[in-house]
Enzyme design. Structure first.
Site, PDB file in Angstrom:
ATOM      1  N   ASP A   1       0.796  -1.276   0.119  1.00 55.62           N
ATOM      2  CA  ASP A   1       0.086   0.139  -0.026  1.00 55.62           C
ATOM      3  C   ASP A   1       0.944   1.229   0.109  1.00 55.62           C
ATOM      4  O   ASP A   1       0.634   2.319  -0.725  1.00 55.62           O
ATOM      5  CB  ASP A   1      -0.954   0.128   1.253  1.00 55.62           C
ATOM      6  CG  ASP A   1      -1.695  -1.119   1.281  1.00 55.62           C
ATOM      7  OD1 ASP A   1      -1.755  -1.930   0.457  1.00 55.62           O
ATOM      8  OD2 ASP A   1      -2.384  -1.373   2.368  1.00 55.62           O
TER       9      ASP A   1
ATOM     10  N   GLU B   1       2.511  -9.942  11.213  1.00 58.85           N
ATOM     11  CA  GLU B   1       2.330  -9.509   9.921  1.00 58.85           C
ATOM     12  C   GLU B   1       3.446  -9.023   9.416  1.00 58.85           C
ATOM     13  O   GLU B   1       3.704  -9.479   7.970  1.00 58.85           O
ATOM     14  CB  GLU B   1       1.359  -8.315   9.977  1.00 58.85           C
ATOM     15  CG  GLU B   1       0.723  -7.711   8.991  1.00 58.85           C
ATOM     16  CD  GLU B   1      -0.294  -6.644   9.134  1.00 58.85           C
ATOM     17  OE1 GLU B   1      -0.319  -6.246  10.193  1.00 58.85           O
ATOM     18  OE2 GLU B   1      -0.786  -6.040   8.187  1.00 58.85           O
TER      19      GLU B   1
HETATM   20  C1  2M8 Z   1      -2.952  -4.337   3.741  1.00 56.85           C
HETATM   21  O1  2M8 Z   1      -4.232  -3.493   2.972  1.00 56.85           O
HETATM   22  C2  2M8 Z   1      -5.333  -3.226   3.481  1.00 56.85           C
HETATM   23  C3  2M8 Z   1      -5.906  -2.464   2.247  1.00 56.85           C
HETATM   24  O2  2M8 Z   1      -6.450  -3.424   1.373  1.00 56.85           O
HETATM   25  C4  2M8 Z   1      -5.296  -2.174   4.758  1.00 56.85           C
HETATM   26  O3  2M8 Z   1      -4.210  -1.675   5.210  1.00 56.85           O
HETATM   27  O4  2M8 Z   1      -6.287  -2.100   5.171  1.00 56.85           O
HETATM   28  C5  2M8 Z   1      -2.022  -4.830   2.623  1.00 56.85           C
HETATM   29  O5  2M8 Z   1      -0.830  -5.273   3.577  1.00 56.85           O
HETATM   30  C6  2M8 Z   1      -2.588  -5.749   1.782  1.00 56.85           C
HETATM   31  O6  2M8 Z   1      -1.373  -6.315   1.110  1.00 56.85           O
HETATM   32  C7  2M8 Z   1      -3.180  -7.050   2.507  1.00 56.85           C
HETATM   33  O7  2M8 Z   1      -3.843  -7.797   1.454  1.00 56.85           O
HETATM   34  C8  2M8 Z   1      -4.415  -6.539   3.608  1.00 56.85           C
HETATM   35  C9  2M8 Z   1      -4.853  -7.705   4.369  1.00 56.85           C
HETATM   36  O8  2M8 Z   1      -4.023  -8.288   4.942  1.00 56.85           O
HETATM   37  O9  2M8 Z   1      -3.703  -5.544   4.479  1.00 56.85           O
END
Ligand code: 2M8
Length: 451
Positions: free
Chosen positions: A188, A423
Protein backbone atom coordinates in the site's frame (compact mmCIF):
# COMPACT_ATOMS: atom_id res chain seq x y z
CA UNK A 1 18.02 -10.30 14.35
CA UNK A 2 19.55 -11.21 17.72
CA UNK A 3 21.66 -14.31 18.40
CA UNK A 4 18.86 -16.23 20.08
CA UNK A 5 16.62 -15.76 17.04
CA UNK A 6 19.38 -16.84 14.68
CA UNK A 7 20.04 -19.99 16.70
CA UNK A 8 16.40 -20.96 16.72
CA UNK A 9 16.21 -20.16 13.04
CA UNK A 10 19.04 -22.52 12.28
CA UNK A 11 17.50 -25.27 14.40
CA UNK A 12 14.17 -24.92 12.61
CA UNK A 13 15.62 -24.38 9.18
CA UNK A 14 18.18 -27.15 9.14
CA UNK A 15 16.13 -29.94 10.50
CA UNK A 16 15.65 -29.35 14.23
CA UNK A 17 12.56 -31.58 14.28
CA UNK A 18 11.25 -30.46 17.67
CA UNK A 19 11.40 -26.76 16.77
CA UNK A 20 9.87 -27.39 13.36
CA UNK A 21 6.98 -29.26 14.99
CA UNK A 22 6.41 -26.39 17.43
CA UNK A 23 6.39 -23.88 14.58
CA UNK A 24 4.04 -26.01 12.53
CA UNK A 25 1.64 -26.22 15.49
CA UNK A 26 1.77 -22.44 15.92
CA UNK A 27 0.98 -21.94 12.24
CA UNK A 28 -1.94 -24.38 12.23
CA UNK A 29 -3.36 -22.84 15.42
CA UNK A 30 -3.11 -19.37 13.88
CA UNK A 31 -4.94 -20.48 10.73
CA UNK A 32 -7.59 -22.33 12.72
CA UNK A 33 -8.20 -19.31 14.94
CA UNK A 34 -8.61 -17.08 11.87
CA UNK A 35 -10.97 -19.45 10.03
CA UNK A 36 -14.43 -17.94 9.54
CA UNK A 37 -17.10 -20.29 8.03
CA UNK A 38 -15.76 -20.37 4.47
CA UNK A 39 -12.62 -18.23 4.50
CA UNK A 40 -9.70 -17.13 6.64
CA UNK A 41 -9.46 -13.56 7.86
CA UNK A 42 -5.95 -12.08 7.54
CA UNK A 43 -6.20 -10.90 11.16
CA UNK A 44 -9.15 -10.91 13.57
CA UNK A 45 -8.49 -7.34 14.64
CA UNK A 46 -6.96 -5.40 11.75
CA UNK A 47 -8.52 -7.17 8.75
CA UNK A 48 -11.69 -9.03 9.79
CA UNK A 49 -13.06 -9.62 6.25
CA UNK A 50 -11.69 -11.69 3.33
CA UNK A 51 -8.80 -10.31 1.24
CA UNK A 52 -8.00 -11.52 -2.24
CA UNK A 53 -4.27 -12.21 -2.37
CA UNK A 54 -4.23 -13.18 1.30
CA UNK A 55 -6.65 -16.01 0.46
CA UNK A 56 -4.33 -17.21 -2.31
CA UNK A 57 -1.28 -17.38 0.00
CA UNK A 58 -3.41 -18.90 2.76
CA UNK A 59 -4.68 -21.65 0.45
CA UNK A 60 -1.09 -22.76 -0.23
CA UNK A 61 -0.57 -23.42 3.49
CA UNK A 62 -4.02 -24.86 4.13
CA UNK A 63 -3.51 -27.38 1.32
CA UNK A 64 -1.13 -29.38 3.51
CA UNK A 65 -2.94 -29.29 6.80
CA UNK A 66 -6.62 -28.55 6.05
CA UNK A 67 -6.89 -29.49 2.36
CA UNK A 68 -10.65 -29.19 2.14
CA UNK A 69 -10.47 -25.64 3.51
CA UNK A 70 -7.90 -24.64 0.87
CA UNK A 71 -10.51 -25.13 -1.86
CA UNK A 72 -13.29 -23.55 0.20
CA UNK A 73 -11.05 -20.53 0.74
CA UNK A 74 -10.54 -20.02 -2.99
CA UNK A 75 -14.14 -20.94 -3.86
CA UNK A 76 -15.59 -18.36 -1.45
CA UNK A 77 -13.37 -15.65 -2.89
CA UNK A 78 -14.29 -16.50 -6.47
CA UNK A 79 -18.00 -16.59 -5.61
CA UNK A 80 -17.60 -12.83 -5.19
CA UNK A 81 -16.08 -12.43 -8.68
CA UNK A 82 -17.84 -9.70 -10.64
CA UNK A 83 -19.56 -10.39 -13.98
CA UNK A 84 -16.67 -8.63 -15.76
CA UNK A 85 -14.21 -11.12 -14.23
CA UNK A 86 -12.63 -8.89 -11.59
CA UNK A 87 -11.87 -10.58 -8.30
CA UNK A 88 -12.50 -7.96 -5.62
CA UNK A 89 -9.72 -7.23 -3.19
CA UNK A 90 -12.06 -7.32 -0.17
CA UNK A 91 -15.16 -9.49 0.29
CA UNK A 92 -17.07 -8.09 3.25
CA UNK A 93 -18.52 -10.41 5.88
CA UNK A 94 -22.15 -9.24 6.22
CA UNK A 95 -22.28 -10.55 9.80
CA UNK A 96 -19.83 -7.92 11.05
CA UNK A 97 -20.92 -4.62 12.53
CA UNK A 98 -20.64 -1.37 10.57
CA UNK A 99 -17.24 0.10 11.39
CA UNK A 100 -15.49 -3.26 11.80
CA UNK A 101 -13.08 -2.10 9.09
CA UNK A 102 -12.45 1.20 7.35
CA UNK A 103 -13.28 1.86 4.55
CA UNK A 104 -16.25 -0.49 4.77
CA UNK A 105 -19.07 -1.37 2.35
CA UNK A 106 -20.69 2.07 2.75
CA UNK A 107 -17.66 3.64 1.06
CA UNK A 108 -17.42 1.15 -1.81
CA UNK A 109 -21.17 0.83 -2.58
CA UNK A 110 -20.66 -2.21 -4.81
CA UNK A 111 -24.41 -2.97 -4.62
CA UNK A 112 -25.01 0.03 -6.92
CA UNK A 113 -22.95 -1.52 -9.72
CA UNK A 114 -24.56 -3.90 -12.24
CA UNK A 115 -22.50 -7.08 -12.39
CA UNK A 116 -21.28 -6.92 -8.78
CA UNK A 117 -22.15 -9.92 -6.61
CA UNK A 118 -24.85 -9.92 -3.91
CA UNK A 119 -22.25 -9.84 -1.17
CA UNK A 120 -20.66 -6.41 -0.62
CA UNK A 121 -17.12 -6.08 -1.98
CA UNK A 122 -14.54 -3.47 -2.84
CA UNK A 123 -14.16 -2.55 -6.53
CA UNK A 124 -10.37 -2.96 -6.68
CA UNK A 125 -8.25 -6.03 -7.39
CA UNK A 126 -4.96 -7.36 -6.02
CA UNK A 127 -1.98 -9.16 -7.61
CA UNK A 128 -3.35 -12.25 -9.39
CA UNK A 129 -1.35 -14.88 -7.52
CA UNK A 130 -4.38 -17.18 -7.37
CA UNK A 131 -3.65 -19.50 -10.31
CA UNK A 132 -0.15 -20.09 -8.97
CA UNK A 133 -1.62 -20.70 -5.50
CA UNK A 134 -4.22 -23.13 -6.85
CA UNK A 135 -1.55 -25.10 -8.70
CA UNK A 136 0.65 -25.25 -5.58
CA UNK A 137 -2.35 -26.19 -3.42
CA UNK A 138 -2.94 -29.09 -5.81
CA UNK A 139 0.70 -30.14 -5.61
CA UNK A 140 0.78 -29.89 -1.81
CA UNK A 141 -2.49 -31.81 -1.30
CA UNK A 142 -2.21 -35.16 0.49
CA UNK A 143 -4.92 -36.65 -1.79
CA UNK A 144 -4.79 -35.60 -5.48
CA UNK A 145 -8.38 -36.59 -6.34
CA UNK A 146 -10.31 -33.89 -4.45
CA UNK A 147 -7.53 -31.42 -5.27
CA UNK A 148 -7.91 -32.06 -8.98
CA UNK A 149 -11.68 -31.59 -8.63
CA UNK A 150 -10.99 -28.27 -6.87
CA UNK A 151 -8.67 -27.17 -9.68
CA UNK A 152 -11.21 -28.16 -12.32
CA UNK A 153 -13.97 -26.12 -10.66
CA UNK A 154 -11.74 -23.08 -10.29
CA UNK A 155 -10.13 -23.07 -13.72
CA UNK A 156 -12.83 -21.09 -15.65
CA UNK A 157 -12.90 -18.42 -12.93
CA UNK A 158 -9.10 -18.10 -13.01
CA UNK A 159 -9.25 -17.69 -16.78
CA UNK A 160 -11.95 -15.00 -16.42
CA UNK A 161 -9.79 -13.18 -13.84
CA UNK A 162 -6.95 -12.98 -16.37
CA UNK A 163 -9.31 -11.94 -19.16
CA UNK A 164 -10.60 -9.03 -17.09
CA UNK A 165 -7.06 -7.80 -16.51
CA UNK A 166 -5.97 -8.23 -20.12
CA UNK A 167 -9.09 -6.70 -21.66
CA UNK A 168 -9.90 -3.88 -19.22
CA UNK A 169 -6.69 -2.96 -17.49
CA UNK A 170 -4.21 -2.67 -20.34
CA UNK A 171 -4.75 1.09 -20.45
CA UNK A 172 -1.52 1.86 -22.32
CA UNK A 173 -2.16 -0.92 -24.85
CA UNK A 174 1.34 -2.28 -24.23
CA UNK A 175 0.44 -5.77 -23.00
CA UNK A 176 0.81 -4.87 -19.30
CA UNK A 177 -1.88 -4.37 -16.71
CA UNK A 178 -2.12 -1.12 -14.77
CA UNK A 179 -3.14 -0.73 -11.16
CA UNK A 180 -5.56 2.07 -10.37
CA UNK A 181 -4.88 2.34 -6.62
CA UNK A 182 -1.86 1.60 -4.39
CA UNK A 183 -4.07 -0.93 -2.54
CA UNK A 184 -4.10 -2.97 -5.76
CA UNK A 185 -0.36 -3.52 -5.46
CA UNK A 186 -0.74 -5.07 -2.00
CA UNK A 187 2.23 -2.90 -0.91
CA UNK A 188 0.00 0.00 0.00
CA UNK A 189 2.42 2.71 1.11
CA UNK A 190 5.55 1.49 -0.66
CA UNK A 191 7.95 4.30 -1.61
CA UNK A 192 7.29 3.06 -5.17
CA UNK A 193 4.01 5.01 -5.06
CA UNK A 194 5.36 8.28 -3.63
CA UNK A 195 5.87 9.92 -7.02
CA UNK A 196 2.49 8.99 -8.57
CA UNK A 197 0.71 9.65 -5.24
CA UNK A 198 2.19 13.15 -4.96
CA UNK A 199 0.09 14.11 -7.97
CA UNK A 200 -3.20 13.02 -6.34
CA UNK A 201 -4.89 16.11 -4.89
CA UNK A 202 -5.97 15.56 -1.26
CA UNK A 203 -5.49 16.99 2.21
CA UNK A 204 -4.80 15.08 5.38
CA UNK A 205 -7.46 17.17 7.14
CA UNK A 206 -10.27 15.30 5.33
CA UNK A 207 -9.48 12.36 7.60
CA UNK A 208 -11.02 14.30 10.51
CA UNK A 209 -14.38 13.32 9.05
CA UNK A 210 -13.59 9.59 9.31
CA UNK A 211 -12.51 7.12 11.92
CA UNK A 212 -9.56 5.04 10.84
CA UNK A 213 -9.87 1.48 12.06
CA UNK A 214 -6.23 0.47 11.58
CA UNK A 215 -4.70 2.98 13.98
CA UNK A 216 -6.90 1.79 16.85
CA UNK A 217 -5.35 -1.68 16.47
CA UNK A 218 -1.79 -0.84 15.41
CA UNK A 219 0.73 1.88 16.21
CA UNK A 220 0.07 4.87 13.91
CA UNK A 221 3.85 5.18 13.38
CA UNK A 222 3.81 1.73 11.76
CA UNK A 223 0.96 2.51 9.37
CA UNK A 224 0.31 4.77 6.34
CA UNK A 225 -0.15 8.45 7.23
CA UNK A 226 -3.41 10.44 7.20
CA UNK A 227 -2.28 12.12 3.99
CA UNK A 228 -1.83 8.67 2.43
CA UNK A 229 -5.35 7.74 3.55
CA UNK A 230 -6.83 10.99 2.24
CA UNK A 231 -5.34 10.14 -1.15
CA UNK A 232 -6.49 6.51 -0.94
CA UNK A 233 -10.04 7.71 -0.39
CA UNK A 234 -9.86 10.28 -3.19
CA UNK A 235 -8.77 7.58 -5.64
CA UNK A 236 -11.51 5.19 -4.47
CA UNK A 237 -14.11 7.96 -4.91
CA UNK A 238 -12.88 8.72 -8.45
CA UNK A 239 -13.14 5.08 -9.50
CA UNK A 240 -16.44 4.47 -7.69
CA UNK A 241 -18.08 7.59 -9.10
CA UNK A 242 -17.45 6.21 -12.59
CA UNK A 243 -19.18 2.99 -11.54
CA UNK A 244 -15.79 1.19 -11.40
CA UNK A 245 -15.82 1.31 -15.17
CA UNK A 246 -12.36 0.97 -16.67
CA UNK A 247 -13.33 2.92 -19.80
CA UNK A 248 -12.69 6.24 -18.06
CA UNK A 249 -9.30 5.37 -16.66
CA UNK A 250 -7.10 6.94 -19.32
CA UNK A 251 -8.87 10.27 -19.24
CA UNK A 252 -10.25 10.67 -15.73
CA UNK A 253 -8.33 8.60 -13.20
CA UNK A 254 -5.70 10.14 -10.89
CA UNK A 255 -3.49 7.04 -10.33
CA UNK A 256 -2.41 4.71 -13.14
CA UNK A 257 0.74 2.67 -12.70
CA UNK A 258 2.23 -0.47 -14.23
CA UNK A 259 3.63 -2.43 -11.29
CA UNK A 260 6.38 -5.06 -11.72
CA UNK A 261 4.96 -7.37 -9.05
CA UNK A 262 1.41 -7.17 -10.34
CA UNK A 263 2.55 -7.89 -13.88
CA UNK A 264 4.94 -10.63 -12.80
CA UNK A 265 1.98 -12.29 -11.03
CA UNK A 266 -0.11 -11.75 -14.18
CA UNK A 267 2.53 -13.59 -16.25
CA UNK A 268 3.13 -16.29 -13.63
CA UNK A 269 -0.63 -16.89 -13.64
CA UNK A 270 -0.54 -17.74 -17.36
CA UNK A 271 2.35 -20.16 -16.75
CA UNK A 272 0.35 -21.77 -13.93
CA UNK A 273 -2.82 -21.85 -16.06
CA UNK A 274 -0.92 -23.68 -18.80
CA UNK A 275 -0.08 -26.39 -16.28
CA UNK A 276 -3.61 -26.43 -14.87
CA UNK A 277 -5.06 -26.62 -18.39
CA UNK A 278 -3.00 -29.74 -19.07
CA UNK A 279 -4.27 -31.29 -15.83
CA UNK A 280 -7.94 -30.54 -16.49
CA UNK A 281 -7.91 -31.42 -20.20
CA UNK A 282 -7.80 -27.96 -21.78
CA UNK A 283 -5.29 -26.55 -24.27
CA UNK A 284 -2.22 -25.06 -22.52
CA UNK A 285 -1.00 -23.42 -25.76
CA UNK A 286 -2.86 -20.08 -25.51
CA UNK A 287 -1.72 -19.66 -21.89
CA UNK A 288 1.90 -20.26 -22.85
CA UNK A 289 1.63 -17.74 -25.68
CA UNK A 290 0.12 -15.12 -23.36
CA UNK A 291 2.78 -15.78 -20.73
CA UNK A 292 5.53 -15.17 -23.29
CA UNK A 293 3.92 -11.90 -24.38
CA UNK A 294 3.67 -10.66 -20.79
CA UNK A 295 7.33 -11.39 -20.06
CA UNK A 296 8.31 -9.62 -23.27
CA UNK A 297 6.19 -6.56 -22.33
CA UNK A 298 7.66 -6.45 -18.82
CA UNK A 299 11.18 -6.45 -20.26
CA UNK A 300 10.32 -3.76 -22.77
CA UNK A 301 8.40 -1.44 -20.47
CA UNK A 302 9.57 -1.94 -16.90
CA UNK A 303 13.16 -3.20 -17.01
CA UNK A 304 15.68 -0.45 -16.40
CA UNK A 305 19.12 -1.44 -17.76
CA UNK A 306 20.72 1.45 -15.84
CA UNK A 307 19.74 0.05 -12.46
CA UNK A 308 19.50 -3.62 -13.45
CA UNK A 309 16.07 -3.98 -11.89
CA UNK A 310 12.39 -3.55 -12.74
CA UNK A 311 10.70 -0.27 -11.83
CA UNK A 312 7.01 0.70 -11.89
CA UNK A 313 5.94 2.95 -14.77
CA UNK A 314 3.72 5.91 -13.94
CA UNK A 315 1.35 6.14 -16.92
CA UNK A 316 0.45 9.74 -16.05
CA UNK A 317 4.02 10.85 -16.83
CA UNK A 318 5.11 7.78 -18.85
CA UNK A 319 8.23 7.61 -16.64
CA UNK A 320 9.73 4.86 -14.52
CA UNK A 321 9.62 5.71 -10.82
CA UNK A 322 13.03 6.02 -9.21
CA UNK A 323 12.60 4.35 -5.79
CA UNK A 324 14.31 0.94 -5.60
CA UNK A 325 11.87 -1.32 -3.82
CA UNK A 326 11.60 -5.07 -3.50
CA UNK A 327 8.85 -4.96 -6.14
CA UNK A 328 11.66 -4.82 -8.71
CA UNK A 329 12.98 -8.26 -7.73
CA UNK A 330 9.69 -10.10 -8.10
CA UNK A 331 9.79 -10.74 -11.90
CA UNK A 332 12.22 -13.50 -10.88
CA UNK A 333 9.09 -15.64 -10.41
CA UNK A 334 8.76 -15.75 -14.21
CA UNK A 335 10.34 -18.96 -15.44
CA UNK A 336 10.98 -17.44 -18.88
CA UNK A 337 12.80 -14.35 -17.63
CA UNK A 338 15.99 -14.24 -19.74
CA UNK A 339 19.26 -15.08 -17.97
CA UNK A 340 20.69 -11.58 -18.43
CA UNK A 341 17.87 -9.90 -16.49
CA UNK A 342 17.56 -12.74 -13.97
CA UNK A 343 21.29 -12.40 -13.24
CA UNK A 344 20.93 -8.63 -12.84
CA UNK A 345 18.09 -9.17 -10.34
CA UNK A 346 20.25 -11.57 -8.36
CA UNK A 347 22.98 -8.89 -8.22
CA UNK A 348 20.36 -6.42 -6.96
CA UNK A 349 19.02 -8.95 -4.42
CA UNK A 350 22.56 -9.57 -3.09
CA UNK A 351 23.46 -5.90 -2.92
CA UNK A 352 23.60 -3.93 0.33
CA UNK A 353 20.11 -2.67 -0.57
CA UNK A 354 18.45 -6.06 -0.04
CA UNK A 355 21.15 -8.32 1.47
CA UNK A 356 20.04 -11.70 0.16
CA UNK A 357 22.76 -14.25 0.98
CA UNK A 358 23.21 -17.92 1.74
CA UNK A 359 23.71 -16.83 5.33
CA UNK A 360 21.61 -13.72 5.83
CA UNK A 361 22.53 -11.39 8.67
CA UNK A 362 19.24 -9.51 8.47
CA UNK A 363 15.81 -10.18 6.94
CA UNK A 364 14.90 -9.14 3.40
CA UNK A 365 13.52 -5.56 3.57
CA UNK A 366 10.76 -4.22 1.32
CA UNK A 367 12.74 -1.13 0.42
CA UNK A 368 16.38 -0.29 -0.27
CA UNK A 369 17.84 -0.25 3.24
CA UNK A 370 20.54 2.24 2.19
CA UNK A 371 17.94 4.84 1.10
CA UNK A 372 17.72 7.94 3.33
CA UNK A 373 13.96 7.53 3.67
CA UNK A 374 14.09 3.83 4.61
CA UNK A 375 11.66 3.40 7.54
CA UNK A 376 12.24 0.18 9.50
CA UNK A 377 8.88 0.34 11.30
CA UNK A 378 6.44 1.70 8.76
CA UNK A 379 4.52 -1.07 7.00
CA UNK A 380 5.70 -1.47 3.38
CA UNK A 381 8.45 1.18 3.61
CA UNK A 382 11.15 -1.10 5.02
CA UNK A 383 9.82 -3.97 7.19
CA UNK A 384 10.19 -7.57 6.13
CA UNK A 385 7.12 -9.51 4.95
CA UNK A 386 6.89 -13.26 4.45
CA UNK A 387 4.84 -13.22 1.26
CA UNK A 388 7.45 -11.14 -0.53
CA UNK A 389 10.33 -13.24 0.74
CA UNK A 390 8.41 -16.34 -0.31
CA UNK A 391 7.94 -15.00 -3.87
CA UNK A 392 11.60 -13.98 -4.17
CA UNK A 393 12.63 -17.39 -2.90
CA UNK A 394 10.45 -19.09 -5.56
CA UNK A 395 12.21 -16.96 -8.15
CA UNK A 396 15.69 -17.80 -6.84
CA UNK A 397 14.86 -21.51 -6.93
CA UNK A 398 13.45 -21.21 -10.44
CA UNK A 399 16.56 -19.45 -11.72
CA UNK A 400 19.12 -21.82 -10.26
CA UNK A 401 20.15 -20.20 -6.96
CA UNK A 402 19.42 -22.86 -4.34
CA UNK A 403 21.94 -21.50 -1.80
CA UNK A 404 20.43 -18.02 -1.83
CA UNK A 405 16.94 -19.54 -1.68
CA UNK A 406 18.02 -21.62 1.32
CA UNK A 407 19.44 -18.53 3.05
CA UNK A 408 16.19 -16.66 2.53
CA UNK A 409 14.16 -19.64 3.76
CA UNK A 410 16.23 -19.91 6.95
CA UNK A 411 15.90 -16.19 7.53
CA UNK A 412 12.11 -16.28 7.13
CA UNK A 413 11.68 -19.30 9.38
CA UNK A 414 13.93 -17.54 11.88
CA UNK A 415 11.66 -14.51 11.91
CA UNK A 416 8.68 -16.58 12.98
CA UNK A 417 10.78 -18.66 15.40
CA UNK A 418 11.95 -15.46 17.03
CA UNK A 419 8.73 -13.41 17.07
CA UNK A 420 5.70 -15.53 16.13
CA UNK A 421 3.28 -15.30 13.17
CA UNK A 422 3.46 -11.53 12.92
CA UNK A 423 2.20 -9.53 9.98
CA UNK A 424 5.62 -7.99 9.33
CA UNK A 425 9.00 -7.80 11.01
CA UNK A 426 11.61 -5.19 11.87
CA UNK A 427 14.19 -5.44 9.10
CA UNK A 428 17.14 -5.10 11.50
CA UNK A 429 16.10 -6.81 14.73
CA UNK A 430 13.44 -9.23 13.45
CA UNK A 431 10.98 -7.95 16.09
CA UNK A 432 7.34 -8.68 15.28
CA UNK A 433 5.20 -5.78 14.02
CA UNK A 434 1.53 -5.32 13.08
CA UNK A 435 -0.92 -8.13 13.79
CA UNK A 436 0.62 -10.85 16.02
CA UNK A 437 -1.53 -13.62 14.47
CA UNK A 438 -1.38 -13.05 10.74
CA UNK A 439 -2.68 -15.71 8.39
CA UNK A 440 -0.38 -15.54 5.36
CA UNK A 441 2.68 -15.60 7.64
CA UNK A 442 1.35 -18.83 9.16
CA UNK A 443 0.40 -20.35 5.81
CA UNK A 444 3.65 -19.56 4.04
CA UNK A 445 5.66 -20.73 7.05
CA UNK A 446 3.96 -24.12 6.60
CA UNK A 447 4.98 -24.09 2.96
CA UNK A 448 8.58 -23.23 3.83
CA UNK A 449 8.75 -25.93 6.49
CA UNK A 450 7.43 -28.52 4.02
CA UNK A 451 10.17 -27.83 1.47
C1 2M8 B 1 -3.12 -4.37 3.71
O1 2M8 B 1 -4.03 -3.59 2.95
C2 2M8 B 1 -5.30 -3.16 3.48
C3 2M8 B 1 -6.04 -2.48 2.35
O2 2M8 B 1 -6.31 -3.41 1.34
C4 2M8 B 1 -5.17 -2.22 4.66
O3 2M8 B 1 -4.08 -1.68 4.91
O4 2M8 B 1 -6.17 -2.03 5.35
C5 2M8 B 1 -1.98 -4.79 2.78
O5 2M8 B 1 -0.92 -5.30 3.53
C6 2M8 B 1 -2.47 -5.82 1.76
O6 2M8 B 1 -1.42 -6.33 1.00
C7 2M8 B 1 -3.21 -6.98 2.44
O7 2M8 B 1 -3.80 -7.80 1.47
C8 2M8 B 1 -4.28 -6.48 3.42
C9 2M8 B 1 -4.88 -7.61 4.28
O8 2M8 B 1 -3.85 -8.38 4.86
O9 2M8 B 1 -3.74 -5.50 4.31
Amino acid sequence: MGDAGATRADAAGTGGPADAAVLRRLAVDTLDANWEHDHTVPSRTLYPHQWSWDSAFIAIGLAQVRPERAWRELASLFRAQWADGRVPHIVFNPALRVGAYFPGPEMWRSADVPGAPTVATSGLVQPPVHALAALLAYRRAPDPTPALAGLRRLYPALVAQQRYLADRRDVAGDGLVCIVHPWESGLDNSPAWDEPMAAVPAEAAVMRAYRRHDTTHADAAHRPTDLDYARYLAIVAAYRDHGYSDRHLATAHPFLVECPLFNAAFGAAEHALAEIAALVGDDPGPHRARAARITEALLRRLYDPETGTFQPRDLRTDRLVSARTVLGLTPLILPDLPTRQADALVVEARSARFGVASLMDRPLPTYDRTAPDFEPLRYWRGPSWLNIGWLVRCGLLGHGHPELAAGLRRSMIGLVAGAGCHEYFHPDTGAGLGSPAFSWTAALLLDLLAD
